[in-house]
Design a protein around this motif. Structure first.
Motif, PDB file in Angstrom:
ATOM      1  N   GLN B  37      41.979 -19.055 -27.837  1.00 59.26           N
ATOM      2  CA  GLN B  37      43.356 -18.670 -28.152  1.00 59.26           C
ATOM      3  C   GLN B  37      44.079 -18.329 -26.853  1.00 59.26           C
ATOM      4  N   SER B  39      47.641 -17.600 -24.369  1.00 57.76           N
ATOM      5  CA  SER B  39      48.601 -16.492 -24.324  1.00 57.76           C
ATOM      6  C   SER B  39      49.726 -16.650 -25.343  1.00 57.76           C
ATOM      7  N   LYS B  40      49.944 -17.879 -25.820  1.00 60.49           N
ATOM      8  CA  LYS B  40      50.972 -18.100 -26.836  1.00 60.49           C
ATOM      9  C   LYS B  40      50.394 -18.004 -28.243  1.00 60.49           C
ATOM     10  N   LYS B  41      49.170 -17.586 -28.341  1.00 59.96           N
ATOM     11  CA  LYS B  41      48.489 -17.375 -29.623  1.00 59.96           C
ATOM     12  C   LYS B  41      48.042 -18.668 -30.299  1.00 59.96           C
ATOM     13  N   PHE B  42      48.159 -19.811 -29.607  1.00 57.49           N
ATOM     14  CA  PHE B  42      47.675 -21.043 -30.216  1.00 57.49           C
ATOM     15  C   PHE B  42      46.158 -21.002 -30.299  1.00 57.49           C
ATOM     16  N   LEU B  43      45.635 -21.339 -31.471  1.00 52.31           N
ATOM     17  CA  LEU B  43      44.204 -21.247 -31.739  1.00 52.31           C
ATOM     18  C   LEU B  43      43.638 -22.654 -31.839  1.00 52.31           C
TER      19      LEU B  43
END
Lengths: 112, 116
Positions: B37, B39-43
């Motif tokens: 994940q 820093s932009k929260k993309f998983l």
């Protein structure tokens, strides 16, 4: 490859207001899952929808799977501070049911 | 009685170093995963193992090498760490719930890796 987009990316609401996040897949999904990640936490499974047009409720949360099985939504009624977090939808990817492709997420913040 | 555990929780290291993250699940699941994940929260999924066998490898650099000594453990070793490897790494496990359903993922608490 498969893409799963969510809108909005961020949402700030006053406590007590409603909130909705929308999930759109580039391909038809056999099913869709929703997860919630609290700040500093890890994703936690909320629900899975399988049938076209299916609607499921969990207290103030309402989940819907589109008729074409390419989109889904999560609606929260009368938000509370405990609803803060990032909400992800996820659908099975190209490998089938072993792999999930997660949406881009919607980060919800609540203004007390 | 933690279901999916990871160690360490935080990892701060210099560029070029080699580091490992460990994961264990006590749910009796057959399948384990590593996710990254940013820093932009993309998983994004990195790897998946089923009964110690690699089944998914998502175009991850060769510097990342997963190892599953048994179906309850999945470790991640990273060689020659780069600045871009800074992220939160989540381990997860799942068990087949039926043909119609996709496996529900149970996530560990995450390891926050910072490369300086």
């Amino acid at each position: 490859g498969q893409q799963v987009m969510q809108i909005p990316q961020y949402q700030h609401v006053q406590e007590g207001e409603d909130f909705t996040t929308y999930c759109n897949s580039s391909t038809t999904l056999s099913n869709i899952q929703w997860y919630k990640q609290r700040p500093g936490g890890h994703p936690v499974f909320l629900i899975q929808l399988v049938k076209s047009g299916e609607v499921k409720k969990q207290k103030r949360l309402t989940f819907q799977f589109g008729e074409a099985k390419k989109n889904s939504s999560l609606h929260i009624t009368a938000t509370q501070t405990t609803d803060v977090g990032t909400y992800f939808c996820a659908g099975p990817g190209d490998f089938g049911n072993e792999k999930l492709t997660f949406g881009t997420g919607t980060r919800l913040t609540i203004i007390p | 009685d933690t279901a999916v555990s990871q160690t360490p929780k935080y990892l701060v290291t210099q560029m070029g170093n080699d580091k490992s993250i460990k994961c264990e699940q006590n749910l009796g699941h057959d399948t384990m995963y590593w996710y990254k994940q940013d820093s932009k929260k993309f998983l994004k999924i990195m790897f998946s193992y089923n009964n110690k066998e690699l089944i998914i490898n998502e175009t991850v650099p060769n510097r990342f090498s997963p190892k599953s000594p048994d179906k309850a453990h999945l470790n991640l070793h990273i060689n020659s760490l780069e600045l871009g490897d800074s992220a939160v790494y989540f381990c997860a496990s799942s068990s087949r719930t039926g043909v119609l359903y996709t496996d529900t993922q149970y996530f560990g608490p995450g390891t926050r890796l910072t490369v300086l």
